[in-house]
Write an enzyme that holds these catalytic residues in place. Structure first.
Site, PDB file in Angstrom:
ATOM      1  N   ARG A 202       0.875  -1.184   0.000  1.00  0.00           N
ATOM      2  CA  ARG A 202       0.000   0.000   0.000  1.00  0.00           C
ATOM      3  C   ARG A 202       0.902   1.221   0.000  1.00  0.00           C
ATOM      4  O   ARG A 202       1.697   1.418   0.935  1.00  0.00           O
ATOM      5  CB  ARG A 202      -0.928   0.008   1.217  1.00  0.00           C
TER       6      ARG A 202
ATOM      7  N   HIS B 129      -7.246   0.854  -6.602  1.00  0.00           N
ATOM      8  CA  HIS B 129      -7.487   0.024  -5.407  1.00  0.00           C
ATOM      9  C   HIS B 129      -8.146  -1.275  -5.906  1.00  0.00           C
ATOM     10  O   HIS B 129      -9.332  -1.515  -5.674  1.00  0.00           O
ATOM     11  CB  HIS B 129      -8.389   0.778  -4.430  1.00  0.00           C
TER      12      HIS B 129
ATOM     13  N   GLN C 265     -10.218  -3.771  -3.611  1.00  0.00           N
ATOM     14  CA  GLN C 265     -11.510  -3.231  -3.191  1.00  0.00           C
ATOM     15  C   GLN C 265     -12.565  -3.473  -4.265  1.00  0.00           C
ATOM     16  O   GLN C 265     -13.679  -3.932  -3.983  1.00  0.00           O
ATOM     17  CB  GLN C 265     -11.376  -1.721  -2.927  1.00  0.00           C
TER      18      GLN C 265
ATOM     19  N   ASP D 102     -17.039   7.215  -1.929  1.00  0.00           N
ATOM     20  CA  ASP D 102     -15.762   7.076  -1.222  1.00  0.00           C
ATOM     21  C   ASP D 102     -15.519   8.420  -0.528  1.00  0.00           C
ATOM     22  O   ASP D 102     -16.225   9.400  -0.786  1.00  0.00           O
ATOM     23  CB  ASP D 102     -14.667   6.748  -2.257  1.00  0.00           C
TER      24      ASP D 102
ATOM     25  N   CYS E 228     -16.740   2.007   0.203  1.00  0.00           N
ATOM     26  CA  CYS E 228     -15.557   1.172   0.454  1.00  0.00           C
ATOM     27  C   CYS E 228     -15.087   1.275   1.901  1.00  0.00           C
ATOM     28  O   CYS E 228     -14.364   0.400   2.370  1.00  0.00           O
ATOM     29  CB  CYS E 228     -14.442   1.557  -0.511  1.00  0.00           C
TER      30      CYS E 228
ATOM     31  N   ARG F 286     -13.785  -8.431   1.542  1.00  0.00           N
ATOM     32  CA  ARG F 286     -12.379  -8.152   1.274  1.00  0.00           C
ATOM     33  C   ARG F 286     -11.540  -9.386   1.564  1.00  0.00           C
ATOM     34  O   ARG F 286     -10.461  -9.583   1.015  1.00  0.00           O
ATOM     35  CB  ARG F 286     -11.877  -6.987   2.148  1.00  0.00           C
TER      36      ARG F 286
HETATM   37  N1  NVA Z   1      -9.810   6.898  -1.735  1.00  0.00           N
HETATM   38  C1  NVA Z   1      -9.538   6.465  -0.392  1.00  0.00           C
HETATM   39  C2  NVA Z   1      -9.787   5.015  -0.231  1.00  0.00           C
HETATM   40  C3  NVA Z   1      -9.668   4.512   1.168  1.00  0.00           C
HETATM   41  C4  NVA Z   1      -9.855   3.044   1.276  1.00  0.00           C
HETATM   42  C5  NVA Z   1      -8.116   6.821  -0.016  1.00  0.00           C
HETATM   43  O1  NVA Z   1      -7.232   6.657  -0.853  1.00  0.00           O
HETATM   44  O2  NVA Z   1      -7.876   7.269   1.100  1.00  0.00           O
HETATM   45  N1   CP Z   2     -11.510   0.131   2.100  1.00  0.00           N
HETATM   46  C1   CP Z   2     -10.248   0.044   2.564  1.00  0.00           C
HETATM   47  O1   CP Z   2      -9.301  -0.202   1.812  1.00  0.00           O
HETATM   48  O2   CP Z   2     -10.129   0.244   3.896  1.00  0.00           O
HETATM   49  P1   CP Z   2      -8.756   0.384   4.716  1.00  0.00           P
HETATM   50  O3   CP Z   2      -8.140   1.697   4.300  1.00  0.00           O
HETATM   51  O4   CP Z   2      -9.181   0.373   6.143  1.00  0.00           O
HETATM   52  O5   CP Z   2      -7.867  -0.766   4.365  1.00  0.00           O
END
Ligand code: NVA
Ligand code: CP
Length: 285
Positions: free
Chosen positions: A101, A128, A131, A217, A257, A285
């Protein structure tokens, strides 16, 4: 498939295969006949916060017989500037797989190339994929299939989740209507490259019209915290609530999400009324 780096890099057959595999994995959870990760160590290298992705991968790797090692990027030399390609070459010699990540999609691509081990994108600024695979699986569970589907994405149309939705719609052939303020719409180059039945509007009700899924989101993705006040102003009107839901198809699904910010991208009542779907997404997930 050796790596899972993006929805962009998947074919429709691979996406459908992952959805089918998810159904089998879920129905045999706790009594898997095979443990394909036995005697394997997988690293989770995370430069951003996570609840769902981290826990689902740590549990999933264990349930498939492997050992996860969680590495916050700030705690390893990567956080002090060691190049990703050097980190990858070290980890490739010690580990069997990695879940990354981070910010830059190129870092995940480079990790996969330099490590030589199976690499999974656990969220970048560009995509992502895990997801969206879970979301497509959830829709398939609740609706039966993706045939004739119209999804409305309300909010930041240029974020990672929206971008993965664009690629998923293009690959799988369903309709995606994105409603975003002008400055947060996906770039035309991306829309042209993806193709498919993807439309973009500033009007939330227009996107929601007849949709089978209303999806949102956060307004402020990780790494964009400096823009929080500007975004809060720009995204006024881009909320999933009862009046937007009235424009959607009867019995439309509301999906998120997570994490959710009530009163911003979704209101409390709508979130709680659709919590069963939203937490099913998380479970998947
Ligand atoms: N678009 C959000 C998704 C979180 C799971 C982010 O990148 O923070
Ligand atoms: N939806 C998602 O990816 O959640 P987290 O950021 O908690 O992993």
């Amino acid at each position: 498939m050796k790596n899972l780096l993006s929805i962009e890099s998947l074919s429709a057959t691979e996406i459908r295969g992952l959805i089918g595999e998810s159904a089998v994995m879920k129905s045999t959870r706790g009594r898997h006949a095979a443990h394909p990760l036995r005697h394997q160590c997988w690293a989770l290298v995370f430069s951003k916060s996570s609840t769902r992705t981290r826990v689902s991968f740590e549990v999933g790797i264990r349930e498939l017989g492997g050992d996860p090692i969680f590495l916050a990027a700030a705690d390893i030399q990567l956080g002090r500037g060691e190049p990703i390609k050097d980190t990858a070459r070290v980890m490739g010699r010690m580990l069997h797989g990695a879940v990354i990540r981070t910010f830059d999609q190129q870092d995940v691509e480079d990790f996969a190339a330099f490590s030589g081990i199976p690499t999974i994108n656990a969220l970048t600024d560009a995509e992502h994929p895990c997801q969206i695979i879970a979301d497509l699986f959830t829709i398939t569970e609740l609706r039966g299939s993706l045939e004739g589907l119209r999804v409305a994405f309300i909010g930041d149309g240029d974020c990672n989740v929206a971008r993965s939705w664009i690629w998923a719609a293009a690959r799988c052939g369903f309709e995606l209507a994105i409603a975003s303020p002008e400055k947060f719409q996906p770039p035309q180059g991306l829309l042209d490259a993806a193709g498919g039945k993807v439309s973009v509007t500033k009007d939330s009700a227009e996107a929601a019209a007849g949709a089978h899924v209303l999806y949102t989101d956060v307004w402020v993705s990780m790494g964009k915290e400096d823009e929080a006040a500007y975004r809060a102003a720009q995204f006024q009107g881009y909320q999933i609530n009862a009046s937007l839901l009235a424009a959607a198809a009867p019995s439309a699904l509301v999906m998120h999400c997570l994490p959710a910010y009530r009163g911003k991208e979704i209101d409390e009542a709508t979130f709680e009324a659709h919590a069963e779907t939203i937490f099913r997404q998380a479970e998947n997930r």
